[in-house]
Design a protein around this motif. Structure first.
Motif, PDB file in Angstrom:
ATOM      1  N   MET A  68       0.856  -1.187   0.000  1.00 40.15           N
ATOM      2  CA  MET A  68       0.000   0.000   0.000  1.00 40.15           C
ATOM      3  C   MET A  68       0.890   1.235   0.000  1.00 40.15           C
ATOM      4  SD  MET A  68      -2.951   1.046   2.746  1.00 40.15           S
ATOM      5  CE  MET A  68      -3.825   2.591   2.615  1.00 40.15           C
ATOM      6  N   SER A  69       0.649   2.150  -0.929  1.00 36.98           N
ATOM      7  CA  SER A  69       1.483   3.342  -1.017  1.00 36.98           C
ATOM      8  C   SER A  69       1.138   4.320   0.090  1.00 36.98           C
ATOM      9  CB  SER A  69       1.299   4.017  -2.382  1.00 36.98           C
ATOM     10  OG  SER A  69      -0.048   4.400  -2.549  1.00 36.98           O
ATOM     11  N   THR A  70       2.108   5.128   0.483  1.00 36.59           N
ATOM     12  CA  THR A  70       1.909   6.114   1.531  1.00 36.59           C
ATOM     13  C   THR A  70       1.379   7.396   0.922  1.00 36.59           C
ATOM     14  OG1 THR A  70       3.725   5.201   2.816  1.00 36.59           O
ATOM     15  CG2 THR A  70       3.035   7.445   3.352  1.00 36.59           C
ATOM     16  N   PRO A  71       0.277   7.967   1.464  1.00 33.56           N
ATOM     17  CA  PRO A  71      -0.241   9.220   0.922  1.00 33.56           C
ATOM     18  C   PRO A  71       0.804  10.324   1.049  1.00 33.56           C
ATOM     19  CG  PRO A  71      -1.807   8.219   2.453  1.00 33.56           C
ATOM     20  CD  PRO A  71      -0.517   7.465   2.586  1.00 33.56           C
ATOM     21  N   ALA A  72       0.875  11.164   0.049  1.00 30.87           N
ATOM     22  CA  ALA A  72       1.803  12.292   0.080  1.00 30.87           C
ATOM     23  C   ALA A  72       1.158  13.414  -0.703  1.00 30.87           C
ATOM     24  CB  ALA A  72       3.152  11.903  -0.544  1.00 30.87           C
ATOM     25  N   PRO A  73       1.399  14.636  -0.364  1.00 29.03           N
ATOM     26  CA  PRO A  73       2.229  15.076   0.757  1.00 29.03           C
ATOM     27  C   PRO A  73       1.441  15.121   2.071  1.00 29.03           C
ATOM     28  CG  PRO A  73       1.420  16.967  -0.456  1.00 29.03           C
ATOM     29  CD  PRO A  73       0.911  15.744  -1.189  1.00 29.03           C
ATOM     30  N   LEU A  74       2.139  15.493   3.137  1.00 30.56           N
ATOM     31  CA  LEU A  74       1.473  15.709   4.417  1.00 30.56           C
ATOM     32  C   LEU A  74       0.484  16.860   4.303  1.00 30.56           C
ATOM     33  CD1 LEU A  74       4.469  15.448   6.887  1.00 30.56           C
ATOM     34  CD2 LEU A  74       2.327  14.220   7.179  1.00 30.56           C
ATOM     35  N   PRO A  75      -0.654  16.776   4.987  1.00 30.34           N
ATOM     36  CA  PRO A  75      -1.510  17.956   5.081  1.00 30.34           C
ATOM     37  C   PRO A  75      -0.828  19.015   5.939  1.00 30.34           C
ATOM     38  CG  PRO A  75      -2.309  16.239   6.537  1.00 30.34           C
ATOM     39  CD  PRO A  75      -1.167  15.640   5.763  1.00 30.34           C
ATOM     40  N   THR A  76      -1.256  20.238   5.817  1.00 31.65           N
ATOM     41  CA  THR A  76      -0.777  21.303   6.689  1.00 31.65           C
ATOM     42  C   THR A  76      -1.891  21.643   7.682  1.00 31.65           C
ATOM     43  OG1 THR A  76      -1.501  23.056   5.176  1.00 31.65           O
ATOM     44  CG2 THR A  76       0.730  22.187   4.885  1.00 31.65           C
ATOM     45  N   LEU A  77      -1.537  22.227   8.814  1.00 26.08           N
ATOM     46  CA  LEU A  77      -2.487  22.367   9.913  1.00 26.08           C
ATOM     47  C   LEU A  77      -2.545  23.785  10.459  1.00 26.08           C
ATOM     48  CD1 LEU A  77      -1.414  19.224  11.993  1.00 26.08           C
ATOM     49  CD2 LEU A  77      -3.317  19.352  10.356  1.00 26.08           C
ATOM     50  N   PHE A  78      -3.752  24.213  10.797  1.00 25.35           N
ATOM     51  CA  PHE A  78      -3.936  25.387  11.648  1.00 25.35           C
ATOM     52  C   PHE A  78      -4.544  24.898  12.950  1.00 25.35           C
ATOM     53  CE2 PHE A  78      -6.809  28.610  13.428  1.00 25.35           C
ATOM     54  CZ  PHE A  78      -5.877  29.605  13.736  1.00 25.35           C
ATOM     55  N   LEU A  79      -3.863  25.148  14.071  1.00 29.62           N
ATOM     56  CA  LEU A  79      -4.307  24.703  15.378  1.00 29.62           C
ATOM     57  C   LEU A  79      -4.501  25.892  16.299  1.00 29.62           C
ATOM     58  CD1 LEU A  79      -1.832  21.705  15.852  1.00 29.62           C
ATOM     59  CD2 LEU A  79      -4.155  21.643  14.907  1.00 29.62           C
ATOM     60  N   ARG A 139      -5.123  13.051  19.933  1.00 32.19           N
ATOM     61  CA  ARG A 139      -5.497  12.060  18.919  1.00 32.19           C
ATOM     62  C   ARG A 139      -4.912  12.401  17.551  1.00 32.19           C
ATOM     63  NH1 ARG A 139     -10.358  11.788  17.308  1.00 32.19           N
ATOM     64  NH2 ARG A 139     -11.138  13.785  18.106  1.00 32.19           N
ATOM     65  N   LEU A 140      -4.647  13.682  17.331  1.00 34.36           N
ATOM     66  CA  LEU A 140      -4.171  14.130  16.025  1.00 34.36           C
ATOM     67  C   LEU A 140      -2.786  13.587  15.701  1.00 34.36           C
ATOM     68  CD1 LEU A 140      -4.441  15.934  13.506  1.00 34.36           C
ATOM     69  CD2 LEU A 140      -3.615  17.850  14.909  1.00 34.36           C
ATOM     70  N   GLY A 141      -1.857  13.670  16.640  1.00 34.01           N
ATOM     71  CA  GLY A 141      -0.509  13.167  16.385  1.00 34.01           C
ATOM     72  C   GLY A 141      -0.503  11.702  15.982  1.00 34.01           C
ATOM     73  N   PRO A 142      -1.154  10.815  16.768  1.00 31.50           N
ATOM     74  CA  PRO A 142      -1.198   9.401  16.372  1.00 31.50           C
ATOM     75  C   PRO A 142      -1.904   9.167  15.032  1.00 31.50           C
ATOM     76  CG  PRO A 142      -1.666   9.614  18.710  1.00 31.50           C
ATOM     77  CD  PRO A 142      -1.629  11.018  18.157  1.00 31.50           C
ATOM     78  N   ALA A 143      -2.918   9.981  14.710  1.00 36.30           N
ATOM     79  CA  ALA A 143      -3.606   9.814  13.427  1.00 36.30           C
ATOM     80  C   ALA A 143      -2.661  10.129  12.273  1.00 36.30           C
ATOM     81  CB  ALA A 143      -4.838  10.711  13.365  1.00 36.30           C
ATOM     82  N   ILE A 144      -1.870  11.169  12.407  1.00 41.83           N
ATOM     83  CA  ILE A 144      -0.877  11.493  11.378  1.00 41.83           C
ATOM     84  C   ILE A 144       0.134  10.361  11.254  1.00 41.83           C
ATOM     85  CG2 ILE A 144       1.025  13.069  10.797  1.00 41.83           C
ATOM     86  CD1 ILE A 144      -0.651  15.294  12.146  1.00 41.83           C
ATOM     87  N   ASP A 145       0.578   9.854  12.386  1.00 42.17           N
ATOM     88  CA  ASP A 145       1.556   8.760  12.377  1.00 42.17           C
ATOM     89  C   ASP A 145       1.022   7.533  11.648  1.00 42.17           C
ATOM     90  OD1 ASP A 145       3.211  10.376  13.838  1.00 42.17           O
ATOM     91  OD2 ASP A 145       3.045   9.247  15.712  1.00 42.17           O
ATOM     92  N   ARG A 146      -0.257   7.214  11.868  1.00 38.95           N
ATOM     93  CA  ARG A 146      -0.827   6.013  11.250  1.00 38.95           C
ATOM     94  C   ARG A 146      -0.863   6.129   9.729  1.00 38.95           C
ATOM     95  NH1 ARG A 146      -4.545   6.417  15.532  1.00 38.95           N
ATOM     96  NH2 ARG A 146      -6.125   7.303  14.145  1.00 38.95           N
ATOM     97  N   ILE A 147      -1.116   7.320   9.221  1.00 44.65           N
ATOM     98  CA  ILE A 147      -1.291   7.494   7.778  1.00 44.65           C
ATOM     99  C   ILE A 147       0.029   7.794   7.077  1.00 44.65           C
ATOM    100  CG2 ILE A 147      -2.485   8.813   5.991  1.00 44.65           C
ATOM    101  CD1 ILE A 147      -4.636   9.461   8.143  1.00 44.65           C
ATOM    102  N   TRP A 148       0.810   8.720   7.645  1.00 45.40           N
ATOM    103  CA  TRP A 148       2.023   9.185   6.964  1.00 45.40           C
ATOM    104  C   TRP A 148       3.317   8.750   7.657  1.00 45.40           C
ATOM    105  CZ3 TRP A 148      -2.373  12.216   7.273  1.00 45.40           C
ATOM    106  CH2 TRP A 148      -2.926  12.624   6.056  1.00 45.40           C
TER     107      TRP A 148
END
Length: 286
Positions: free
Chosen positions: A1-12, A32-41
């Motif tokens: 499975m290919s890794t989605p790219a690029p990373l999204p950018t965030l306003f927090l 929850r956001l950090g682990p979600a990013i880790d799982r995908i990218w």
């Protein structure tokens, strides 16, 4: 499975420094956001972040190899002064950021100095509590117009294909004069002008109406009441700009989180770029 790219950018939205010890809905979302990013990218190799609390007349890129925690506030519980998020830096990436900005004609400068203001560390401590992601702060120029911050962010788009997470840390609404003049409990019901402004931002972002967003002060309902000054809102445009390249306007934006404290201090978060919808779905699934 290919890794989605690029990373999204965030306003927090970072809100009050109290988010460090009282996370509330926004802090729990970021946890929850950090682990979600880790799982995908996968874990980002570094974070480039802009906060209104590191402000300069011209842009600076902080390239220290190590960043100390800056407790740049007063009048809060002493427990906040006991929290440290002394993160690694990445001088080579900071040099790259400075060159990307300077090569486009911005008066951007690399500095070997470092330090993380509370708009940075109170956010990152929830995203990545392991303190294992290098951080490169970029200073905010608060006199800049939204279009200038959008253009500045565009210059850093290439980083999102290199494992770098670009974040604008600010606040969806920010009127501290109102807060101190009429104190309200943290769980006070949302006030109508705050709700109207938040709904306008979401609708314009969902429809990629960037002409309106760039002219928010004239077009958004209650813009002056929600942002007497621009500095906490400008990082929104920096983050959005980094999701695209060239002269294109950001096409995809997604609200990732929505909450309000004290009735009018909104803590909404947004993601931009092709991965924003994927990230929103991942967060919705838990």
């Amino acid at each position: 499975m290919s890794t989605p790219a690029p990373l999204p950018t965030l306003f927090l939205s970072h809100g009050s420094p109290m988010i460090a010890i009282e996370p509330g809905e926004a802090g729990l979302f970021m946890q929850r956001l950090g682990p979600a990013i880790d799982r995908i990218w996968g874990r980002p190799r570094a974070i480039v972040i802009m906060s209104p609390h590191t402000a300069t007349r011209t842009p600076f890129v902080l390239g220290a190899a190590h960043h100390d925690t800056i407790h740049d506030f007063g009048g809060f519980p002493e427990a906040l002064d006991d929290i440290y998020y002394d993160a690694p830096g990445e001088p080579a990436l900071a040099q790259q950021v400075a060159h990307l900005l300077a090569d486009a004609g911005l008066l951007a400068q690399f500095t070997p100095q470092g330090g993380l203001d509370h708009g940075i560390w109170t956010t990152l401590m929830h995203l990545y509590p392991q303190v294992d992601v290098p951080v490169v702060p970029v200073s905010l120029t608060p006199q800049s117009k939204p279009a200038e911050l959008l253009a500045m962010g565009r210059l850093l788009h290439s980083l999102t294909t290199q494992g770098v997470l670009v974040i604008g840390s600010g606040s969806l609404t920010h009127n501290l004069h109102r807060f101190f003049r009429h104190p309200t409990p943290v769980d006070a019901p949302e006030e109508s002008d705050c709700a109207a402004f938040r709904a306008w931002v979401q609708a314009r972002t969902d429809s990629a109406d960037w002409p309106a967003l760039l002219d928010y002060r004239a077009q958004a309902p209650f813009a002056v009441e929600m942002h007497p000054t621009d500095e906490h809102w400008l990082p929104f445009y920096f983050a959005a700009g980094a999701s695209t390249q060239g002269e294109a306007m950001p096409a995809l934006g997604k609200r990732l989180h929505a909450s309000v404290t004290h009735g009018h201090l909104a803590m909404d978060a947004y993601g931009f770029g092709a991965g924003a919808a994927l990230l929103a779905d991942a967060l919705a699934l838990g």
